[in-house]
Design a protein around this motif. Sequence first.
Motif, PDB file in Angstrom:
ATOM      1  N   GLY A 145      -2.550  11.653  -3.611  1.00  0.00           N
ATOM      2  CA  GLY A 145      -1.096  11.768  -3.551  1.00  0.00           C
ATOM      3  C   GLY A 145      -0.346  10.584  -2.995  1.00  0.00           C
ATOM      4  N   ALA A 146      -1.040   9.548  -2.522  1.00  0.00           N
ATOM      5  CA  ALA A 146      -0.351   8.366  -2.000  1.00  0.00           C
ATOM      6  C   ALA A 146       0.073   7.452  -3.150  1.00  0.00           C
ATOM      7  CB  ALA A 146      -1.261   7.611  -1.036  1.00  0.00           C
ATOM      8  N   PHE A 147       1.063   6.630  -2.885  1.00  0.00           N
ATOM      9  CA  PHE A 147       1.547   5.624  -3.834  1.00  0.00           C
ATOM     10  C   PHE A 147       1.781   6.238  -5.227  1.00  0.00           C
ATOM     11  CE2 PHE A 147      -1.240   3.251  -0.812  1.00  0.00           C
ATOM     12  CZ  PHE A 147      -0.229   2.578  -0.150  1.00  0.00           C
ATOM     13  N   PRO A 148       2.725   7.162  -5.350  1.00  0.00           N
ATOM     14  CA  PRO A 148       2.977   7.835  -6.636  1.00  0.00           C
ATOM     15  C   PRO A 148       3.357   6.872  -7.756  1.00  0.00           C
ATOM     16  CG  PRO A 148       4.755   8.257  -5.055  1.00  0.00           C
ATOM     17  CD  PRO A 148       3.645   7.630  -4.294  1.00  0.00           C
ATOM     18  N   ASP A 149       3.897   5.708  -7.418  1.00  0.00           N
ATOM     19  CA  ASP A 149       4.286   4.755  -8.456  1.00  0.00           C
ATOM     20  C   ASP A 149       3.074   4.124  -9.138  1.00  0.00           C
ATOM     21  OD1 ASP A 149       6.940   5.222  -7.808  1.00  0.00           O
ATOM     22  OD2 ASP A 149       6.979   3.621  -6.310  1.00  0.00           O
ATOM     23  N   ASP A 161       9.915  10.147   0.168  1.00  0.00           N
ATOM     24  CA  ASP A 161      10.894   9.171   0.654  1.00  0.00           C
ATOM     25  C   ASP A 161      10.323   8.283   1.755  1.00  0.00           C
ATOM     26  OD1 ASP A 161      12.835  10.119  -1.082  1.00  0.00           O
ATOM     27  OD2 ASP A 161      13.476  11.665   0.336  1.00  0.00           O
ATOM     28  N   SER A 162       9.015   8.184   1.848  1.00  0.00           N
ATOM     29  CA  SER A 162       8.365   7.358   2.872  1.00  0.00           C
ATOM     30  C   SER A 162       7.917   6.040   2.255  1.00  0.00           C
ATOM     31  CB  SER A 162       7.157   8.100   3.464  1.00  0.00           C
ATOM     32  OG  SER A 162       6.472   7.285   4.383  1.00  0.00           O
ATOM     33  N   TRP A 163       8.262   4.927   2.920  1.00  0.00           N
ATOM     34  CA  TRP A 163       7.967   3.589   2.389  1.00  0.00           C
ATOM     35  C   TRP A 163       7.252   2.761   3.444  1.00  0.00           C
ATOM     36  CZ3 TRP A 163       9.579   1.572  -2.458  1.00  0.00           C
ATOM     37  CH2 TRP A 163      10.320   2.474  -3.240  1.00  0.00           C
ATOM     38  N   ILE A 164       6.351   1.871   2.969  1.00  0.00           N
ATOM     39  CA  ILE A 164       5.690   0.912   3.851  1.00  0.00           C
ATOM     40  C   ILE A 164       5.792  -0.482   3.247  1.00  0.00           C
ATOM     41  CG2 ILE A 164       4.041   2.557   4.834  1.00  0.00           C
ATOM     42  CD1 ILE A 164       1.918   1.360   2.976  1.00  0.00           C
ATOM     43  N   LYS A 165       5.740  -1.477   4.133  1.00  0.00           N
ATOM     44  CA  LYS A 165       5.675  -2.872   3.711  1.00  0.00           C
ATOM     45  C   LYS A 165       4.373  -3.443   4.260  1.00  0.00           C
ATOM     46  CE  LYS A 165       8.060  -7.336   4.011  1.00  0.00           C
ATOM     47  NZ  LYS A 165       9.282  -8.036   4.471  1.00  0.00           N
ATOM     48  N   ASN A 216       5.601  -6.444  -2.051  1.00  0.00           N
ATOM     49  CA  ASN A 216       4.789  -5.868  -0.985  1.00  0.00           C
ATOM     50  C   ASN A 216       5.435  -4.656  -0.321  1.00  0.00           C
ATOM     51  OD1 ASN A 216       6.806  -7.125   0.402  1.00  0.00           O
ATOM     52  ND2 ASN A 216       5.492  -8.389   1.686  1.00  0.00           N
ATOM     53  N   GLU A 217       6.481  -4.095  -0.923  1.00  0.00           N
ATOM     54  CA  GLU A 217       7.091  -2.865  -0.442  1.00  0.00           C
ATOM     55  C   GLU A 217       6.690  -1.743  -1.387  1.00  0.00           C
ATOM     56  OE1 GLU A 217      11.270  -3.409  -0.027  1.00  0.00           O
ATOM     57  OE2 GLU A 217      11.086  -4.815   1.655  1.00  0.00           O
ATOM     58  N   HIS A 218       6.155  -0.656  -0.816  1.00  0.00           N
ATOM     59  CA  HIS A 218       5.595   0.403  -1.654  1.00  0.00           C
ATOM     60  C   HIS A 218       5.998   1.776  -1.138  1.00  0.00           C
ATOM     61  CE1 HIS A 218       3.027  -2.636  -3.544  1.00  0.00           C
ATOM     62  NE2 HIS A 218       2.827  -3.103  -2.323  1.00  0.00           N
ATOM     63  N   ARG A 219       6.280   2.685  -2.090  1.00  0.00           N
ATOM     64  CA  ARG A 219       6.566   4.076  -1.742  1.00  0.00           C
ATOM     65  C   ARG A 219       5.246   4.762  -1.454  1.00  0.00           C
ATOM     66  NH1 ARG A 219       8.223   8.898  -4.929  1.00  0.00           N
ATOM     67  NH2 ARG A 219       7.880   7.666  -6.808  1.00  0.00           N
ATOM     68  N   LEU A 220       5.060   5.174  -0.220  1.00  0.00           N
ATOM     69  CA  LEU A 220       3.803   5.815   0.170  1.00  0.00           C
ATOM     70  C   LEU A 220       3.749   7.244  -0.352  1.00  0.00           C
ATOM     71  CD1 LEU A 220       1.158   5.540   1.771  1.00  0.00           C
ATOM     72  CD2 LEU A 220       2.387   6.343   3.782  1.00  0.00           C
TER      73      LEU A 220
END
Length: 450
Positions: free
Chosen positions: A311-315, A342-346, A335-339
């Motif tokens: 389920g991580a990184f749906p994109d 609505d949660s995002w990490i860089k 280098n910015e990703h939707r975890l």
Amino acid sequence: MDKSILVVDDEPQILSALKRALRKQSYSILFANDGHEALDILKQHEVDLILSDYMMPGLSGTELLTQAEKIQPNSIRIILSGHSDFQTVLESIKEGVVHKFLAKPWTNDVLIEQINKALDTGSCTDDGQDKAQMNDKAQPKVTGSAFNQTFDIFLTLDNKITSIAPELAELFEYNADDICGEDIAILFTEKSYQQHLIFIEENISSQSDWQLPVKKRIGKTQHNSFLSIELAMAFTAEKIICSITPLQGIAHKGKGLDSILNSIQGPYILIDKSGNIRNFNDKLLDVYQTFSQPEKSQSFKDFINTCIENGAFPDAVGEEEVWFDKFYTFDEGSNEHRLVDDSWIKIKATRAPEGAKILLHFDITEKKQMQLSLQAALIDAKQAKDEKAEVLNSVQNNILTPMKDDVMEPLEQLKSTELDLDQKNHLDNVLESGSKILSSLDNITQKGDG
């Protein structure tokens, strides 16, 4: 000939303390109160070692030792200074100007030990001859530590390494087999190697065989660490033999890896050059805890793919390979990703020893939500603008133009016909009201276009 040293410090109390610390030593000692006085002494007296403070008015310690190298290139040059100046001094160590750094405050025993050790392994003997005779049959003598042992490196005539002792290669953080074929320049700092080339040009003879005496140089390891070495050379018609004696321990550039990892406040994961997980911290586990738990020696790609499956990184779903290739390049723009949701990490990558990477994780959820909100607001604004433009266009086409063409123009023509007074007054009132309406509509449409 007795050994002699020159001690330089602009603070009288420090100079007095150094005099007291060294008064029982067997070598002769000269003292200078600043860099200019030290240079005058060096022009008149030959010394084996220079111990200089770093922070001095006029000439700093590194500036003094840079000029001292030109006057007496065979002298051992040591800086005595506080830790706050270490990075500046380290640059001089890399360039070969400074051979050693001793920290203030010092202890007398350590100070004397380091000076005596440096004098015992000085770059030249008293008569200026080679410290070791070299020939093509000489073999490395290795017992215990590689320091203070002499190793031979065999080179082609164009300075490519053909043979190197495994112990020496390991000290420089290379594999002996891998380093063969490389230019010997990779074992030196740039300035130290250029000094070596200049020395060869100045001393080379027309004879088929020749030797160059021992010189002190600064070696550089594969991972940018530095060590003081002695280098001598012998040349035959077929090959070049370099004799290298490592003199002191490695001075690492900046913090060691463990120190760097311990100083990281946020989540990180350490990936080796093969792409396998080497280390991580508890905060990293918090980031991925609902998807998968990393394991040391596990492929980083396999770990990320497991996270995606859970389920991580749906994109990334549906195009995992392409997504991971972009993900693992760590370019600033990607280098910015939707975890999840609505949660995002860089993720930011930084280099580590042995070709490894430290992947730093940053929670940018709040920042990303603000960006997305702004983007949504801009989209709404554009949509509103488009709708307004559509309304204004409708007003222009369906009201203004027909009113001008079909109402106002015929009424203007009607004024030229025979009308009684009441009719003329009524027509003038209609034209005046119509003109005001047209003027107001014109202003509305013009402001809307702006």
